[in-house]
Structures are given as C-alpha cells and as structure tokens.
Design a protein around this motif. Structure first.
Motif, PDB file in Angstrom:
ATOM      1  N   VAL A  49       0.886  -1.168   0.000  1.00  0.00           N
ATOM      2  CA  VAL A  49       0.000   0.000   0.000  1.00  0.00           C
ATOM      3  C   VAL A  49       0.922   1.215   0.000  1.00  0.00           C
ATOM      4  CG1 VAL A  49      -1.786   1.269   1.229  1.00  0.00           C
ATOM      5  CG2 VAL A  49      -1.781  -1.237   1.278  1.00  0.00           C
ATOM      6  N   LEU A  50       0.863   2.007  -1.051  1.00  0.00           N
ATOM      7  CA  LEU A  50       1.859   3.050  -1.278  1.00  0.00           C
ATOM      8  C   LEU A  50       1.208   4.412  -1.479  1.00  0.00           C
ATOM      9  CD1 LEU A  50       4.880   3.751  -1.916  1.00  0.00           C
ATOM     10  CD2 LEU A  50       4.393   3.108  -4.292  1.00  0.00           C
ATOM     11  N   ASP A  51       1.479   5.331  -0.551  1.00  0.00           N
ATOM     12  CA  ASP A  51       0.991   6.697  -0.703  1.00  0.00           C
ATOM     13  C   ASP A  51       1.789   7.396  -1.804  1.00  0.00           C
ATOM     14  OD1 ASP A  51      -0.525   8.945  -0.134  1.00  0.00           O
ATOM     15  OD2 ASP A  51       0.882   9.684   1.374  1.00  0.00           O
ATOM     16  N   ILE A  52       1.185   8.336  -2.487  1.00  0.00           N
ATOM     17  CA  ILE A  52       1.896   9.060  -3.549  1.00  0.00           C
ATOM     18  C   ILE A  52       2.709  10.213  -2.975  1.00  0.00           C
ATOM     19  CG2 ILE A  52       1.591  10.558  -5.568  1.00  0.00           C
ATOM     20  CD1 ILE A  52      -0.643   8.739  -6.479  1.00  0.00           C
ATOM     21  N   MET A  53       2.115  10.990  -2.085  1.00  0.00           N
ATOM     22  CA  MET A  53       2.793  12.161  -1.534  1.00  0.00           C
ATOM     23  C   MET A  53       3.651  11.761  -0.339  1.00  0.00           C
ATOM     24  SD  MET A  53       1.779  14.340  -3.691  1.00  0.00           S
ATOM     25  CE  MET A  53       2.345  15.871  -2.965  1.00  0.00           C
ATOM     26  N   LEU A  54       4.913  11.408  -0.610  1.00  0.00           N
ATOM     27  CA  LEU A  54       5.839  10.944   0.416  1.00  0.00           C
ATOM     28  C   LEU A  54       7.089  11.818   0.441  1.00  0.00           C
ATOM     29  CD1 LEU A  54       5.778   7.110  -0.352  1.00  0.00           C
ATOM     30  CD2 LEU A  54       4.819   8.187   1.694  1.00  0.00           C
ATOM     31  N   PRO A  55       7.682  12.005   1.614  1.00  0.00           N
ATOM     32  CA  PRO A  55       8.980  12.689   1.657  1.00  0.00           C
ATOM     33  C   PRO A  55      10.075  11.775   1.097  1.00  0.00           C
ATOM     34  CG  PRO A  55       8.352  11.923   3.846  1.00  0.00           C
ATOM     35  CD  PRO A  55       7.173  11.673   2.952  1.00  0.00           C
ATOM     36  N   GLY A  56      11.157  12.383   0.655  1.00  0.00           N
ATOM     37  CA  GLY A  56      12.238  11.582   0.068  1.00  0.00           C
ATOM     38  C   GLY A  56      11.898  11.248  -1.366  1.00  0.00           C
ATOM     39  N   LEU A  57      11.448  10.044  -1.598  1.00  0.00           N
ATOM     40  CA  LEU A  57      10.964   9.624  -2.912  1.00  0.00           C
ATOM     41  C   LEU A  57       9.446   9.594  -2.883  1.00  0.00           C
ATOM     42  CD1 LEU A  57      13.261   6.524  -3.658  1.00  0.00           C
ATOM     43  CD2 LEU A  57      13.455   8.810  -4.654  1.00  0.00           C
ATOM     44  N   ASN A  58       8.797  10.172  -3.888  1.00  0.00           N
ATOM     45  CA  ASN A  58       7.338  10.078  -3.899  1.00  0.00           C
ATOM     46  C   ASN A  58       6.913   8.681  -4.360  1.00  0.00           C
ATOM     47  OD1 ASN A  58       7.166   9.960  -6.767  1.00  0.00           O
ATOM     48  ND2 ASN A  58       7.153  12.190  -6.899  1.00  0.00           N
ATOM     49  N   GLY A  59       5.627   8.400  -4.231  1.00  0.00           N
ATOM     50  CA  GLY A  59       5.128   7.075  -4.545  1.00  0.00           C
ATOM     51  C   GLY A  59       5.358   6.655  -5.978  1.00  0.00           C
ATOM     52  N   TYR A  60       5.255   7.594  -6.919  1.00  0.00           N
ATOM     53  CA  TYR A  60       5.495   7.260  -8.314  1.00  0.00           C
ATOM     54  C   TYR A  60       6.922   6.730  -8.503  1.00  0.00           C
ATOM     55  CZ  TYR A  60       1.359  10.182  -9.266  1.00  0.00           C
ATOM     56  OH  TYR A  60       0.096  10.717  -9.298  1.00  0.00           O
ATOM     57  N   ARG A  61       7.881   7.413  -7.889  1.00  0.00           N
ATOM     58  CA  ARG A  61       9.285   7.027  -8.059  1.00  0.00           C
ATOM     59  C   ARG A  61       9.585   5.708  -7.359  1.00  0.00           C
ATOM     60  NH1 ARG A  61      12.859  12.117  -6.530  1.00  0.00           N
ATOM     61  NH2 ARG A  61      14.523  10.783  -7.349  1.00  0.00           N
ATOM     62  N   VAL A  62       8.967   5.497  -6.184  1.00  0.00           N
ATOM     63  CA  VAL A  62       9.146   4.215  -5.498  1.00  0.00           C
ATOM     64  C   VAL A  62       8.619   3.085  -6.368  1.00  0.00           C
ATOM     65  CG1 VAL A  62       8.451   2.813  -3.518  1.00  0.00           C
ATOM     66  CG2 VAL A  62       9.078   5.206  -3.179  1.00  0.00           C
ATOM     67  N   CYS A  63       7.418   3.276  -6.903  1.00  0.00           N
ATOM     68  CA  CYS A  63       6.808   2.262  -7.755  1.00  0.00           C
ATOM     69  C   CYS A  63       7.668   1.988  -8.985  1.00  0.00           C
ATOM     70  CB  CYS A  63       5.414   2.723  -8.175  1.00  0.00           C
ATOM     71  SG  CYS A  63       4.510   1.536  -9.188  1.00  0.00           S
ATOM     72  N   ALA A  64       8.134   3.060  -9.626  1.00  0.00           N
ATOM     73  CA  ALA A  64       8.945   2.899 -10.835  1.00  0.00           C
ATOM     74  C   ALA A  64      10.243   2.137 -10.541  1.00  0.00           C
ATOM     75  CB  ALA A  64       9.262   4.266 -11.434  1.00  0.00           C
ATOM     76  N   ARG A  65      10.880   2.447  -9.410  1.00  0.00           N
ATOM     77  CA  ARG A  65      12.135   1.775  -9.066  1.00  0.00           C
ATOM     78  C   ARG A  65      11.906   0.305  -8.732  1.00  0.00           C
ATOM     79  NH1 ARG A  65      16.209   6.016  -5.977  1.00  0.00           N
ATOM     80  NH2 ARG A  65      15.824   7.787  -7.379  1.00  0.00           N
ATOM     81  N   LEU A  66      10.792   0.001  -8.089  1.00  0.00           N
ATOM     82  CA  LEU A  66      10.485  -1.395  -7.801  1.00  0.00           C
ATOM     83  C   LEU A  66      10.276  -2.184  -9.096  1.00  0.00           C
ATOM     84  CD1 LEU A  66       8.055  -1.103  -4.747  1.00  0.00           C
ATOM     85  CD2 LEU A  66      10.347  -2.096  -4.757  1.00  0.00           C
ATOM     86  N   ARG A  67       9.545  -1.596 -10.020  1.00  0.00           N
ATOM     87  CA  ARG A  67       9.313  -2.288 -11.293  1.00  0.00           C
ATOM     88  C   ARG A  67      10.619  -2.418 -12.089  1.00  0.00           C
ATOM     89  NH1 ARG A  67       5.448  -4.245  -8.813  1.00  0.00           N
ATOM     90  NH2 ARG A  67       3.319  -3.493  -9.148  1.00  0.00           N
ATOM     91  N   ALA A  68      11.449  -1.394 -12.029  1.00  0.00           N
ATOM     92  CA  ALA A  68      12.737  -1.459 -12.735  1.00  0.00           C
ATOM     93  C   ALA A  68      13.637  -2.530 -12.134  1.00  0.00           C
ATOM     94  CB  ALA A  68      13.428  -0.094 -12.682  1.00  0.00           C
ATOM     95  N   ALA A  69      13.470  -2.779 -10.820  1.00  0.00           N
ATOM     96  CA  ALA A  69      14.281  -3.795 -10.136  1.00  0.00           C
ATOM     97  C   ALA A  69      13.718  -5.197 -10.344  1.00  0.00           C
ATOM     98  CB  ALA A  69      14.356  -3.482  -8.642  1.00  0.00           C
ATOM     99  N   GLY A  70      12.613  -5.309 -11.065  1.00  0.00           N
ATOM    100  CA  GLY A  70      12.032  -6.616 -11.358  1.00  0.00           C
ATOM    101  C   GLY A  70      10.968  -7.075 -10.382  1.00  0.00           C
ATOM    102  N   SER A  71      10.561  -6.216  -9.457  1.00  0.00           N
ATOM    103  CA  SER A  71       9.529  -6.594  -8.484  1.00  0.00           C
ATOM    104  C   SER A  71       8.159  -6.599  -9.158  1.00  0.00           C
ATOM    105  CB  SER A  71       9.518  -5.613  -7.306  1.00  0.00           C
ATOM    106  OG  SER A  71       8.403  -5.865  -6.473  1.00  0.00           O
ATOM    107  N   ASP A  72       7.418  -7.690  -8.961  1.00  0.00           N
ATOM    108  CA  ASP A  72       6.052  -7.753  -9.488  1.00  0.00           C
ATOM    109  C   ASP A  72       5.016  -7.791  -8.367  1.00  0.00           C
ATOM    110  OD1 ASP A  72       6.489 -10.265  -8.488  1.00  0.00           O
ATOM    111  OD2 ASP A  72       5.953 -11.355 -10.314  1.00  0.00           O
ATOM    112  N   THR A  73       5.422  -7.376  -7.156  1.00  0.00           N
ATOM    113  CA  THR A  73       4.494  -7.329  -6.021  1.00  0.00           C
ATOM    114  C   THR A  73       3.345  -6.375  -6.332  1.00  0.00           C
ATOM    115  OG1 THR A  73       6.315  -7.723  -4.480  1.00  0.00           O
ATOM    116  CG2 THR A  73       4.273  -6.848  -3.555  1.00  0.00           C
ATOM    117  N   PRO A  74       2.105  -6.784  -6.143  1.00  0.00           N
ATOM    118  CA  PRO A  74       0.978  -5.880  -6.403  1.00  0.00           C
ATOM    119  C   PRO A  74       1.077  -4.611  -5.558  1.00  0.00           C
ATOM    120  CG  PRO A  74       0.205  -8.135  -6.139  1.00  0.00           C
ATOM    121  CD  PRO A  74       1.647  -8.135  -5.747  1.00  0.00           C
ATOM    122  N   ILE A  75       0.790  -3.473  -6.183  1.00  0.00           N
ATOM    123  CA  ILE A  75       0.872  -2.176  -5.501  1.00  0.00           C
ATOM    124  C   ILE A  75      -0.477  -1.471  -5.596  1.00  0.00           C
ATOM    125  CG2 ILE A  75       1.922   0.127  -5.538  1.00  0.00           C
ATOM    126  CD1 ILE A  75       4.484  -1.171  -6.584  1.00  0.00           C
TER     127      ILE A  75
END
Length: 225
Positions: A49-75
């Motif tokens: 469960v991932l909020d979009i408005m986050l300090p540090g990295l926002n949710g979009y960037r977290v999601c993008a990095r997870l997908r780039a790393a090969g993670s297929d965990t549902p978000i």
C-alpha cells in the motif's frame, strides 16, 4: 498476507497497521519513500500500500524503481489527490490499483484481497486438502466438517503453508512472513506455533498433514494427510 504500508501520515499508518493486523495480516510500515523502497526490496510482501505524496521519494518514483528492479508485487496506491490524471499516472508507473483519500477501510481490505487473489501463483479463495478446508477470507478452518479454532498467528502460519502445499517451507521464511520486520524472535517461536497448529488440525483427528522435514522446515501435504 504480508503487507507493506508506506504512508507518511503516522496516525493513518498506525491505524491501518492495527486494523489490518486485526484482519489477520502481517503489516510493516514506512513513513518515507526511501525507507519504503528499502523494505520492499529487502523483504517479500504479498501487497504494498503506497501513498503518492511521500517525503524523500514520492510514490510514483518508489513504484517505478520497484518495477525497474524486477519486483512484481501488487501495488495499491493511495493519494489525497482526486483526478483521472493522478490515477492514470499511478497505473502507468506500474501500480495495480488506486484509491483516493478519504477511503473506505472495508473497500481497502476488499481491494487488497482482490490483488492477492489476482496474482498468478495464488490458489483459489477456499483451500481444500482432503477434508481439511481453509477459508482465508473468513479466517475459518474445518477438518471433516468440524471447525478448528486457531489463533490469528496459527491461522496465518497454516494459510502460508497451505498456499505452498507440497513444498518444504523453511522456518526462517515462516518467521519473516508471519511476524513483522520489527519483531525480533528466534526460530523456536515458529516451532511452538507449528506444534500448536499440528495438534489442532492433525493430532486431534488422527491425521498427519503437517510434516516436519528435519533441517529444512515444514510441509503441508496436498492430500490433507
């Protein structure tokens, strides 16, 4: 399910953790994007469960990095914003679902269960092994039609083994999946809880579905023992 909640509103994150834990889930929390990303890469989760408005990295960037790393965990993405462009960006970035704040807790839980079911390797909603029947949605277990009363932790262990029926599951994996990452415990705790599950689903019925594989872990027989 083991769930990661990445939410910077600490009161909301704590409320979600309490509520989801009461549903029988194991929940880890993070309050910024960097910590959330690290947890998601270091541990195995069924849903994030991932909020979009986050300090540090926002949710979009977290999601993008997870997908780039090969993670297929549902978000499932959360946001205080409301609009089709935010939803489209979330989905385009790699999210599987989207929920705007304020949201219904009942709907959130239903969507988490749906995401969990939709992943390709999941078993049907009701898990049946001979006369051993496990219903994760209702947190109900029966053996030969007789209800078996399990604690929340015992049920979580049984469900995890059931979803990998026939496989040998190491104690360490059970510990990591059923207890949250902040909990420090040794493997003896797993042994104690597995023994309790075996006593309730097997010993009481003269069965042997839950097997100990010495030096390796535990296995639930696909035929229900």
């Amino acid at each position: 399910m083991r769930i990661l909640v990445v939410e910077d509103e600490k009161r909301l994150a704590a409320a979600l953790q309490r509520g989801l834990t009461a549903e029988g889930f194991t929940v880890d929390t993070a309050h910024d994007g960097n910590h959330g990303l690290w947890l998601a890469l270091e541990h195995s989760y069924d849903v994030i469960v991932l909020d979009i408005m986050l300090p540090g990295l926002n949710g979009y960037r977290v999601c993008a990095r997870l997908r780039a790393a090969g993670s297929d965990t549902p978000i499932l993405m959360l946001t205080a914003k409301d609009g089709e462009y935010d939803e489209a960006e979330a989905l385009d970035t790699g999210a599987d679902d989207f929920l705007s704040k304020p949201f219904s807790y009942v709907v959130l839980v239903a969507r988490l269960r749906a995401l969990h079911r939709r992943t390709g390797h999941r078993l049907p909603a009701t898990l049946e092994f001979g006369d051993l029947v496990i219903d994760p949605a209702r947190r109900r277990c029966t053996r030969g039609g007789t209800e078996v009363r399990l604690t929340t932790r015992e049920f979580a262990i049984l469900e995890y083994l059931a979803r990998r029926a026939g496989e040998v599951v190491p104690k360490r994996e059970i510990l990591q999946h059923v207890w949250d990452s902040a909990f420090e415990a040794d493997l003896n705790l797993v042994e104690v809880h597995v023994s309790a599950v075996r006593r309730k689903i097997d010993t009481s019925f003269g069965r042997s579905a839950l097997e100990t594989v010495r030096g390796a872990g535990y296995r639930l027989a696909a035929d229900g023992g």
